[in-house]
Scaffold this motif. Structure first.
Motif, PDB file in Angstrom:
ATOM      1  N   GLU A 107       0.855  -1.186   0.000  1.00 24.73           N
ATOM      2  CA  GLU A 107       0.000   0.000   0.000  1.00 24.73           C
ATOM      3  C   GLU A 107       0.887   1.231   0.000  1.00 24.73           C
ATOM      4  O   GLU A 107       1.929   1.258   0.661  1.00 24.73           O
ATOM      5  CB  GLU A 107      -0.959   0.014   1.177  1.00 24.73           C
ATOM      6  N   PRO A 108       0.504   2.242  -0.766  1.00 25.87           N
ATOM      7  CA  PRO A 108       1.285   3.481  -0.742  1.00 25.87           C
ATOM      8  C   PRO A 108       1.112   4.162   0.603  1.00 25.87           C
ATOM      9  O   PRO A 108       0.013   4.246   1.134  1.00 25.87           O
ATOM     10  CB  PRO A 108       0.688   4.306  -1.887  1.00 25.87           C
ATOM     11  N   PHE A 109       2.229   4.616   1.146  1.00 28.19           N
ATOM     12  CA  PHE A 109       2.224   5.237   2.464  1.00 28.19           C
ATOM     13  C   PHE A 109       2.493   6.733   2.384  1.00 28.19           C
ATOM     14  O   PHE A 109       1.903   7.523   3.106  1.00 28.19           O
ATOM     15  CB  PHE A 109       3.279   4.557   3.347  1.00 28.19           C
ATOM     16  N   LEU A 110       3.423   7.133   1.477  1.00 25.83           N
ATOM     17  CA  LEU A 110       3.840   8.524   1.403  1.00 25.83           C
ATOM     18  C   LEU A 110       4.328   8.832   0.005  1.00 25.83           C
ATOM     19  O   LEU A 110       4.942   7.986  -0.638  1.00 25.83           O
ATOM     20  CB  LEU A 110       4.974   8.777   2.405  1.00 25.83           C
ATOM     21  N   VAL A 111       4.070  10.040  -0.458  1.00 25.42           N
ATOM     22  CA  VAL A 111       4.682  10.550  -1.685  1.00 25.42           C
ATOM     23  C   VAL A 111       5.353  11.866  -1.330  1.00 25.42           C
ATOM     24  O   VAL A 111       4.791  12.673  -0.588  1.00 25.42           O
ATOM     25  CB  VAL A 111       3.663  10.708  -2.840  1.00 25.42           C
ATOM     26  N   THR A 112       6.583  12.046  -1.811  1.00 27.79           N
ATOM     27  CA  THR A 112       7.332  13.260  -1.507  1.00 27.79           C
ATOM     28  C   THR A 112       8.146  13.693  -2.714  1.00 27.79           C
ATOM     29  O   THR A 112       8.521  12.869  -3.548  1.00 27.79           O
ATOM     30  CB  THR A 112       8.249  13.068  -0.272  1.00 27.79           C
ATOM     31  N   ALA A 113       8.425  14.982  -2.783  1.00 29.36           N
ATOM     32  CA  ALA A 113       9.293  15.529  -3.829  1.00 29.36           C
ATOM     33  C   ALA A 113      10.683  15.804  -3.281  1.00 29.36           C
ATOM     34  O   ALA A 113      11.551  16.280  -3.991  1.00 29.36           O
ATOM     35  CB  ALA A 113       8.687  16.822  -4.382  1.00 29.36           C
ATOM     36  N   CYS A 114      10.911  15.485  -2.014  1.00 30.15           N
ATOM     37  CA  CYS A 114      12.187  15.776  -1.361  1.00 30.15           C
ATOM     38  C   CYS A 114      13.063  14.524  -1.308  1.00 30.15           C
ATOM     39  O   CYS A 114      12.709  13.552  -0.634  1.00 30.15           O
ATOM     40  CB  CYS A 114      11.944  16.298   0.050  1.00 30.15           C
ATOM     41  N   PRO A 115      14.201  14.530  -2.004  1.00 27.40           N
ATOM     42  CA  PRO A 115      15.067  13.347  -1.976  1.00 27.40           C
ATOM     43  C   PRO A 115      15.619  13.046  -0.581  1.00 27.40           C
ATOM     44  O   PRO A 115      15.886  11.888  -0.259  1.00 27.40           O
ATOM     45  CB  PRO A 115      16.190  13.695  -2.956  1.00 27.40           C
ATOM     46  N   PHE A 116      15.769  14.060   0.260  1.00 32.18           N
ATOM     47  CA  PHE A 116      16.292  13.845   1.611  1.00 32.18           C
ATOM     48  C   PHE A 116      15.284  13.076   2.473  1.00 32.18           C
ATOM     49  O   PHE A 116      15.650  12.189   3.240  1.00 32.18           O
ATOM     50  CB  PHE A 116      16.654  15.167   2.275  1.00 32.18           C
ATOM     51  N   GLU A 117      14.009  13.416   2.349  1.00 23.90           N
ATOM     52  CA  GLU A 117      12.966  12.709   3.089  1.00 23.90           C
ATOM     53  C   GLU A 117      12.870  11.261   2.605  1.00 23.90           C
ATOM     54  O   GLU A 117      12.739  10.332   3.404  1.00 23.90           O
ATOM     55  CB  GLU A 117      11.620  13.418   2.922  1.00 23.90           C
ATOM     56  N   ALA A 118      12.962  11.056   1.293  1.00 27.39           N
ATOM     57  CA  ALA A 118      12.930   9.699   0.739  1.00 27.39           C
ATOM     58  C   ALA A 118      14.087   8.873   1.271  1.00 27.39           C
ATOM     59  O   ALA A 118      13.926   7.694   1.598  1.00 27.39           O
ATOM     60  CB  ALA A 118      12.963   9.755  -0.786  1.00 27.39           C
ATOM     61  N   GLN A 119      15.264   9.477   1.375  1.00 31.62           N
ATOM     62  CA  GLN A 119      16.434   8.771   1.880  1.00 31.62           C
ATOM     63  C   GLN A 119      16.228   8.304   3.314  1.00 31.62           C
ATOM     64  O   GLN A 119      16.663   7.217   3.690  1.00 31.62           O
ATOM     65  CB  GLN A 119      17.675   9.670   1.789  1.00 31.62           C
ATOM     66  N   ASP A 120      15.552   9.102   4.120  1.00 32.80           N
ATOM     67  CA  ASP A 120      15.281   8.706   5.507  1.00 32.80           C
ATOM     68  C   ASP A 120      14.472   7.405   5.555  1.00 32.80           C
ATOM     69  O   ASP A 120      14.738   6.531   6.371  1.00 32.80           O
ATOM     70  CB  ASP A 120      14.539   9.810   6.257  1.00 32.80           C
ATOM     71  N   TYR A 121      13.473   7.269   4.681  1.00 37.93           N
ATOM     72  CA  TYR A 121      12.667   6.054   4.649  1.00 37.93           C
ATOM     73  C   TYR A 121      13.471   4.888   4.077  1.00 37.93           C
ATOM     74  O   TYR A 121      13.316   3.749   4.509  1.00 37.93           O
ATOM     75  CB  TYR A 121      11.384   6.262   3.838  1.00 37.93           C
ATOM     76  N   LEU A 122      14.328   5.166   3.128  1.00 37.61           N
ATOM     77  CA  LEU A 122      15.172   4.126   2.543  1.00 37.61           C
ATOM     78  C   LEU A 122      16.142   3.580   3.578  1.00 37.61           C
ATOM     79  O   LEU A 122      16.402   2.374   3.630  1.00 37.61           O
ATOM     80  CB  LEU A 122      15.931   4.707   1.349  1.00 37.61           C
ATOM     81  N   ASP A 123      16.663   4.447   4.434  1.00 40.26           N
ATOM     82  CA  ASP A 123      17.613   4.033   5.467  1.00 40.26           C
ATOM     83  C   ASP A 123      16.987   3.103   6.503  1.00 40.26           C
ATOM     84  O   ASP A 123      17.679   2.275   7.091  1.00 40.26           O
ATOM     85  CB  ASP A 123      18.204   5.253   6.183  1.00 40.26           C
ATOM     86  N   SER A 124      15.684   3.246   6.738  1.00 36.71           N
ATOM     87  CA  SER A 124      15.043   2.424   7.772  1.00 36.71           C
ATOM     88  C   SER A 124      14.987   0.957   7.376  1.00 36.71           C
ATOM     89  O   SER A 124      15.004   0.081   8.236  1.00 36.71           O
ATOM     90  CB  SER A 124      13.635   2.934   8.075  1.00 36.71           C
ATOM     91  N   GLY A 125      14.887   0.653   6.089  1.00 33.69           N
ATOM     92  CA  GLY A 125      14.821  -0.729   5.632  1.00 33.69           C
ATOM     93  C   GLY A 125      13.461  -1.376   5.808  1.00 33.69           C
ATOM     94  O   GLY A 125      13.250  -2.505   5.389  1.00 33.69           O
ATOM     95  N   GLU A 126      12.522  -0.687   6.419  1.00 36.92           N
ATOM     96  CA  GLU A 126      11.186  -1.242   6.642  1.00 36.92           C
ATOM     97  C   GLU A 126      10.296  -1.088   5.413  1.00 36.92           C
ATOM     98  O   GLU A 126       9.445  -1.920   5.159  1.00 36.92           O
ATOM     99  CB  GLU A 126      10.515  -0.537   7.823  1.00 36.92           C
ATOM    100  N   GLU A 127      10.482  -0.015   4.680  1.00 37.49           N
ATOM    101  CA  GLU A 127       9.626   0.290   3.541  1.00 37.49           C
ATOM    102  C   GLU A 127      10.425   0.182   2.245  1.00 37.49           C
ATOM    103  O   GLU A 127      11.634   0.131   2.240  1.00 37.49           O
ATOM    104  CB  GLU A 127       9.060   1.717   3.651  1.00 37.49           C
ATOM    105  N   THR A 128       9.688   0.200   1.142  1.00 36.52           N
ATOM    106  CA  THR A 128      10.281   0.267  -0.188  1.00 36.52           C
ATOM    107  C   THR A 128      10.092   1.689  -0.684  1.00 36.52           C
ATOM    108  O   THR A 128       9.000   2.257  -0.557  1.00 36.52           O
ATOM    109  CB  THR A 128       9.563  -0.701  -1.147  1.00 36.52           C
ATOM    110  N   VAL A 129      11.135   2.282  -1.248  1.00 36.47           N
ATOM    111  CA  VAL A 129      11.048   3.631  -1.792  1.00 36.47           C
ATOM    112  C   VAL A 129      11.341   3.550  -3.282  1.00 36.47           C
ATOM    113  O   VAL A 129      12.401   3.072  -3.689  1.00 36.47           O
ATOM    114  CB  VAL A 129      12.047   4.587  -1.108  1.00 36.47           C
ATOM    115  N   ASP A 130      10.380   3.981  -4.088  1.00 35.82           N
ATOM    116  CA  ASP A 130      10.537   3.978  -5.541  1.00 35.82           C
ATOM    117  C   ASP A 130      10.549   5.408  -6.054  1.00 35.82           C
ATOM    118  O   ASP A 130       9.738   6.236  -5.622  1.00 35.82           O
ATOM    119  CB  ASP A 130       9.380   3.226  -6.206  1.00 35.82           C
ATOM    120  N   ALA A 131      11.459   5.680  -6.971  1.00 36.44           N
ATOM    121  CA  ALA A 131      11.530   6.988  -7.615  1.00 36.44           C
ATOM    122  C   ALA A 131      10.869   6.868  -8.991  1.00 36.44           C
ATOM    123  O   ALA A 131      11.187   5.958  -9.754  1.00 36.44           O
ATOM    124  CB  ALA A 131      12.974   7.431  -7.766  1.00 36.44           C
ATOM    125  N   VAL A 132       9.942   7.773  -9.273  1.00 36.78           N
ATOM    126  CA  VAL A 132       9.268   7.793 -10.574  1.00 36.78           C
ATOM    127  C   VAL A 132       9.319   9.211 -11.136  1.00 36.78           C
ATOM    128  O   VAL A 132       9.434  10.187 -10.391  1.00 36.78           O
ATOM    129  CB  VAL A 132       7.806   7.303 -10.478  1.00 36.78           C
TER     130      VAL A 132
END
Length: 175
Positions: A107-132
């Motif tokens: 399920e989609p949880f968050l959409v952001t235009a900020c690469p720094f915020e996306a990196q924070d979620y990527l670092d956690s390892g709990e979620e998947t972060v996709d760039a489109v």
């Protein structure tokens, strides 16, 4: 701004993973499709409308938005979380879909235009972060936000204070 999310489920090549999920597109607006609705199928893959999220911009994130828009191809980052809900399986069967869990693996949880915020979620390892790819109307909306709210902060180099009493700083040497 409301953003619709399209995900793709693929059969995995690994015997340890049955399927993989990834975001393949975003659509400005919410549309009329129901979350979990099949949009397209092919050999080994199925695309679903996963739902919609609100893209919210914050004044504190303008440096990230600016960096994103300065790239040759601006991106939106979609954070996906695994979905494990038996009630959704029952709903899918009730609405005539063949398999439990069809279209509901993530399920989609968050959409952001900020690469720094996306990196924070990527670092956690709990979620998947996709760039489109960021659609042009969204890029124009983000640029208008930047034009109104971005303030350049001057770089100020801090001076290092001398360390007294240490071997490295200017003070006396301890024996």
């Amino acid at each position: 701004m409301t953003i619709g999310v399209v995900v793709e489920k693929r059969s995995a090549l690994s015997r340890w993973t049955g399927e993989t999920w990834r975001t393949i597109a975003v659509i400005p607006g919410s549309g009329s499709a129901e979350p979990g609705c099949i949009l397209e199928t092919g050999s080994g893959w199925t695309r679903y409308y996963a739902g919609h999220l609100e893209l919210t911009l914050h004044r504190s994130g303008t440096a990230g938005y600016r960096q994103n828009l300065s790239a040759p191809e601006p991106l939106l980052y979609v954070v996906l979380r695994p979905r494990n809900d038996d009630r959704n399986d029952a709903m899918q069967i009730e609405h005539g879909r063949d398999e439990p869990g069809e279209g509901r693996g993530v399920e989609p949880f968050l959409v952001t235009a900020c690469p720094f915020e996306a990196q924070d979620y990527l670092d956690s390892g709990e979620e998947t972060v996709d760039a489109v790819r960021m659609p042009p109307p969204v890029a124009a909306w983000v640029q208008a936000f930047l034009d109104r709210h971005h303030v350049d902060e001057p770089f100020v180099k801090r001076k290092q204070k001398p360390k007294s009493g240490s071997f490295l700083g200017g003070g006396r040497h301890a024996r």
